[in-house]
Design a protein around this motif. Structure first.
Motif, PDB file in Angstrom:
ATOM      1  N   ALA A  81       0.772  -1.272   0.028  1.00 40.53           N
ATOM      2  CA  ALA A  81       0.237  -0.193   0.116  1.00 40.53           C
ATOM      3  C   ALA A  81       0.745   1.272  -0.125  1.00 40.53           C
ATOM      4  O   ALA A  81       2.022   1.079   0.656  1.00 40.53           O
ATOM      5  CB  ALA A  81      -0.918   0.038   1.402  1.00 40.53           C
ATOM      6  N   ALA A  82       0.476   2.232  -0.499  1.00 42.63           N
ATOM      7  CA  ALA A  82       1.025   3.683  -0.563  1.00 42.63           C
ATOM      8  C   ALA A  82       1.654   4.216   0.692  1.00 42.63           C
ATOM      9  O   ALA A  82       2.551   4.760   0.768  1.00 42.63           O
ATOM     10  CB  ALA A  82       0.461   4.477  -1.407  1.00 42.63           C
ATOM     11  N   GLY A  83       0.713   3.883   1.710  1.00 39.75           N
ATOM     12  CA  GLY A  83       1.070   4.377   2.757  1.00 39.75           C
ATOM     13  C   GLY A  83       2.145   3.582   3.832  1.00 39.75           C
ATOM     14  O   GLY A  83       2.304   4.210   4.870  1.00 39.75           O
ATOM     15  N   ALA A  84       2.516   2.522   3.140  1.00 35.91           N
ATOM     16  CA  ALA A  84       3.614   1.610   4.011  1.00 35.91           C
ATOM     17  C   ALA A  84       4.746   1.752   3.424  1.00 35.91           C
ATOM     18  O   ALA A  84       5.628   0.762   3.753  1.00 35.91           O
ATOM     19  CB  ALA A  84       2.905   0.271   4.127  1.00 35.91           C
ATOM     20  N   LEU A  85       5.130   2.498   2.568  1.00 33.46           N
ATOM     21  CA  LEU A  85       6.651   2.437   1.892  1.00 33.46           C
ATOM     22  C   LEU A  85       7.722   2.733   2.722  1.00 33.46           C
ATOM     23  O   LEU A  85       8.645   2.227   2.316  1.00 33.46           O
ATOM     24  CB  LEU A  85       6.674   3.598   0.721  1.00 33.46           C
ATOM     25  N   LEU A  86       7.811   3.219   3.904  1.00 34.21           N
ATOM     26  CA  LEU A  86       8.637   3.519   5.043  1.00 34.21           C
ATOM     27  C   LEU A  86       8.506   2.832   6.253  1.00 34.21           C
ATOM     28  O   LEU A  86       9.171   3.261   7.038  1.00 34.21           O
ATOM     29  CB  LEU A  86       9.112   5.095   5.045  1.00 34.21           C
ATOM     30  N   THR A  87       7.273   2.004   6.284  1.00 31.52           N
ATOM     31  CA  THR A  87       7.027   1.515   7.512  1.00 31.52           C
ATOM     32  C   THR A  87       8.188   0.610   8.182  1.00 31.52           C
ATOM     33  O   THR A  87       8.522  -0.386   7.373  1.00 31.52           O
ATOM     34  CB  THR A  87       5.648   0.753   7.518  1.00 31.52           C
ATOM     35  N   GLY A  88       8.611   0.900   9.220  1.00 32.97           N
ATOM     36  CA  GLY A  88       9.514   0.164   9.729  1.00 32.97           C
ATOM     37  C   GLY A  88      10.963   0.473   9.502  1.00 32.97           C
ATOM     38  O   GLY A  88      11.822  -0.472   9.852  1.00 32.97           O
ATOM     39  N   PHE A  89      11.169   1.041   8.595  1.00 31.45           N
ATOM     40  CA  PHE A  89      12.707   1.502   8.057  1.00 31.45           C
ATOM     41  C   PHE A  89      13.784   1.815   9.384  1.00 31.45           C
ATOM     42  O   PHE A  89      14.712   1.446   9.148  1.00 31.45           O
ATOM     43  CB  PHE A  89      12.657   2.470   6.978  1.00 31.45           C
ATOM     44  N   GLY A  90      13.222   2.675  10.051  1.00 26.64           N
ATOM     45  CA  GLY A  90      13.882   3.008  11.194  1.00 26.64           C
ATOM     46  C   GLY A  90      14.229   1.966  12.316  1.00 26.64           C
ATOM     47  O   GLY A  90      15.384   1.658  12.565  1.00 26.64           O
ATOM     48  N   LEU A  91      13.312   0.918  12.422  1.00 21.62           N
ATOM     49  CA  LEU A  91      13.731  -0.298  13.001  1.00 21.62           C
ATOM     50  C   LEU A  91      14.754  -1.314  12.396  1.00 21.62           C
ATOM     51  O   LEU A  91      15.525  -1.828  12.953  1.00 21.62           O
ATOM     52  CB  LEU A  91      12.270  -1.060  13.170  1.00 21.62           C
ATOM     53  N   ALA A  92      14.478  -1.165  11.029  1.00 20.71           N
ATOM     54  CA  ALA A  92      15.600  -2.155  10.168  1.00 20.71           C
ATOM     55  C   ALA A  92      16.912  -1.492  10.330  1.00 20.71           C
ATOM     56  O   ALA A  92      17.938  -2.235  10.397  1.00 20.71           O
ATOM     57  CB  ALA A  92      14.980  -1.916   8.586  1.00 20.71           C
ATOM     58  N   LYS A  93      16.858  -0.022  10.245  1.00 22.12           N
ATOM     59  CA  LYS A  93      18.389   0.536  10.316  1.00 22.12           C
ATOM     60  C   LYS A  93      18.811   0.196  11.465  1.00 22.12           C
ATOM     61  O   LYS A  93      20.045  -0.015  11.675  1.00 22.12           O
ATOM     62  CB  LYS A  93      18.246   1.822  10.187  1.00 22.12           C
ATOM     63  N   THR A  94      18.270   0.489  12.667  1.00 24.13           N
ATOM     64  CA  THR A  94      18.645   0.030  13.898  1.00 24.13           C
ATOM     65  C   THR A  94      19.183  -1.435  14.128  1.00 24.13           C
ATOM     66  O   THR A  94      20.098  -1.635  14.812  1.00 24.13           O
ATOM     67  CB  THR A  94      17.784   0.640  15.208  1.00 24.13           C
ATOM     68  N   LEU A  95      18.099  -2.160  13.794  1.00 27.20           N
ATOM     69  CA  LEU A  95      18.699  -3.614  13.726  1.00 27.20           C
ATOM     70  C   LEU A  95      19.908  -3.996  12.976  1.00 27.20           C
ATOM     71  O   LEU A  95      20.768  -4.516  13.334  1.00 27.20           O
ATOM     72  CB  LEU A  95      17.572  -4.619  13.242  1.00 27.20           C
ATOM     73  N   LEU A 151      17.378   8.589   7.861  1.00 25.00           N
ATOM     74  CA  LEU A 151      15.960   8.414   8.094  1.00 25.00           C
ATOM     75  C   LEU A 151      15.398   9.512   9.302  1.00 25.00           C
ATOM     76  O   LEU A 151      14.544   9.204  10.146  1.00 25.00           O
ATOM     77  CB  LEU A 151      15.490   7.042   8.562  1.00 25.00           C
ATOM     78  N   ALA A 152      16.377  10.624   9.303  1.00 26.71           N
ATOM     79  CA  ALA A 152      16.245  11.376  10.512  1.00 26.71           C
ATOM     80  C   ALA A 152      14.885  12.096  10.668  1.00 26.71           C
ATOM     81  O   ALA A 152      14.535  12.548  11.602  1.00 26.71           O
ATOM     82  CB  ALA A 152      17.128  12.546  10.251  1.00 26.71           C
ATOM     83  N   TRP A 153      13.956  12.071   9.468  1.00 27.18           N
ATOM     84  CA  TRP A 153      12.571  12.832   9.625  1.00 27.18           C
ATOM     85  C   TRP A 153      11.598  11.877   9.918  1.00 27.18           C
ATOM     86  O   TRP A 153      10.540  12.098  10.042  1.00 27.18           O
ATOM     87  CB  TRP A 153      12.605  13.520   8.094  1.00 27.18           C
ATOM     88  N   LEU A 154      11.803  10.476   9.795  1.00 33.58           N
ATOM     89  CA  LEU A 154      10.853   9.619  10.143  1.00 33.58           C
ATOM     90  C   LEU A 154      10.245   9.554  11.616  1.00 33.58           C
ATOM     91  O   LEU A 154      11.249  10.008  12.552  1.00 33.58           O
ATOM     92  CB  LEU A 154      11.343   8.163  10.056  1.00 33.58           C
TER      93      LEU A 154
END
Length: 273
Positions: A231-245, A270-273
Motif C-alpha cells: 500500500a502507498a502508505g506503507a513505503l517506509l513503515t519499519g525502516f527506522g527499526l530495520a536501520k537500528t537492527l 531516516l532522520a525525518w521519520l
C-alpha cells in the motif's frame, strides 16, 4: 543517503494501489528510488500477476520512470517465485522468493495465515518438517531464479511472534536456517531486511532475525532494506527499526540499486521519520 524501496506491490498483483499512486507516495515521502516488484505469474495463485497483464505492468512502470526522470529513480522489477516459469523480457532486477511448499501434491503458502501455517505443519509431519522443506527450497532460490535480491529469508516466522509455533534459535531450526544461509551467501546474493510483516501488524521486528543478520555480517554478505509494501502508505513503515537492527548487528552500510547496478552506500538517512 536517501532510502529506496525495491520491494513493492501494486494492484497488478495483491497490492492496493496503482503504480502511479505508489510512485507519487514514494516521491512525497522523500525516497531516492522506488522499485516495482510485482509477483511473477504462478498458475492457480490469485495473488500473482496474470501473464497477460505483464505488458500493462511494464508500460505502467515505464510511464512512472519517465514521469520522475531526474527527480526520483523508478525501477522495473519482479518478485520471481521459485515455482514460477522463467521471466519473459528484461527487468532491472529480480527478487527471488519462496512463498509456499508442496504437500500432498499441492502448493501451500507459508505466509497465508497462522491457521493455514498450523495446518501446513500438520501436513508436513510437524513444524520441523515444514521448516526443513522451506529452507531446502530457499537454498536453491538464487540458482533457480537468477535473482539479485533474496526475499524475506525467514518468511516462516511471519506468524511466529513470541515463538508461537517454534523457537527459531533452538538447535534444529537454527541449523536449517544457517544451512540455507551458507548456500545463498556463497552465491553473493543480496539479502533484504524486510519490514512487510510490520506494516501488516504480524511482527514488531523486521526479518531476518538478528542471529541470522549477525551471521550474514560475519560472512560479509550484502544487505538492503525493503518494505515489501502492498500500500502507498506503507513505503517506509519499519525502516527506522530495520536501520537500528542492522546497526546492532554490526552493519554500517547496505546496497542500493543505481542505474543498472547495485552499489554499496551508508545506511539510509531516516532522520525525518
Amino acid at each position: 543517503m536517501k532510502p529506496q524501496n525495491l520491494h513493492t506491490h501494486t494492484a497488478f498483483c495483491d497490492g492496493k494501489n496503482t503504480p502511479a499512486e505508489m510512485a507519487a507516495a514514494a516521491f512525497a515521502a522523500g525516497l531516492g528510488a522506488i522499485g516495482f516488484s510485482g509477483h511473477s505469474p504462478l498458475e492457480g495463485e490469485e495473488w500473482c500477476m496474470a501473464p497477460e497483464d505483464l505488458p500493462a505492468y511494464r508500460a505502467a512502470v515505464e510511464a512512472e520512470r519517465e514521469r520522475y526522470a531526474g527527480r526520483m529513480q523508478v525501477f522495473l522489477g519482479l518478485e520471481q517465485d521459485l515455482f514460477s516459469p522463467p521471466p519473459e523480457g528484461a527487468f532491472d532486477y529480480l527478487i527471488g522468493s519462496v512463498h509456499g511448499i508442496f504437500a500432498d501434491g499441492r502448493l501451500f503458502a507459508v505466509d497465508e495465515s497462522p491457521e493455514a501455517f498450523a495446518r501446513l505443519a500438520q501436513r508436513c509431519g510437524g513444524v520441523e518438517g515444514l521448516l526443513r522443506e522451506y529452507y531446502r527450497l530457499l537454498a536453491e532460490t538464487s540458482a533457480r531464479t537468477g535473482c539479485d535480491i533474496l526475499g524475506h529469508f525467514d518468511l516462516v516466522t511471519k506468524f511466529n511472534e513470541g515463538n508461537r509455533f517454534f523457537d527459531p534459535e533452538s538447535p534444529r531450526p537454527r541449523a536449517l536456517a544457517l544451512e540455507a544461509l551458507e548456500a545463498l551467501a556463497a552465491r553473493d546474493v543480496i539479502f533484504e531486511v524486510n519490514t512487510g510483516a510490520i506494516s501488516r501488524r504480524w511482527r514488531t521486528a523486521p526479518y531476518p532475525a538478528a542471529f541470522l543478520l549477525k551471521e550474514m555480517r560475519r560472512r560479509k554478505a550484502r544487505v538492503c532494506i525493503t518494505g515489501d509494501s502492498h500500500a502507498a502508505g506503507a513505503l517506509l513503515t519499519g525502516f527506522g527499526l530495520a536501520k537500528t537492527l542492522l546497526e546492532d548487528c554490526g552493519f554500517s552500510s547496505c546496497w542500493y540499486l543505481t542505474g543498472h547496478s547495485f552499489r554499496e552506500g551508508p545506511l539510509p538517512d531516516l532522520a525525518w521519520l
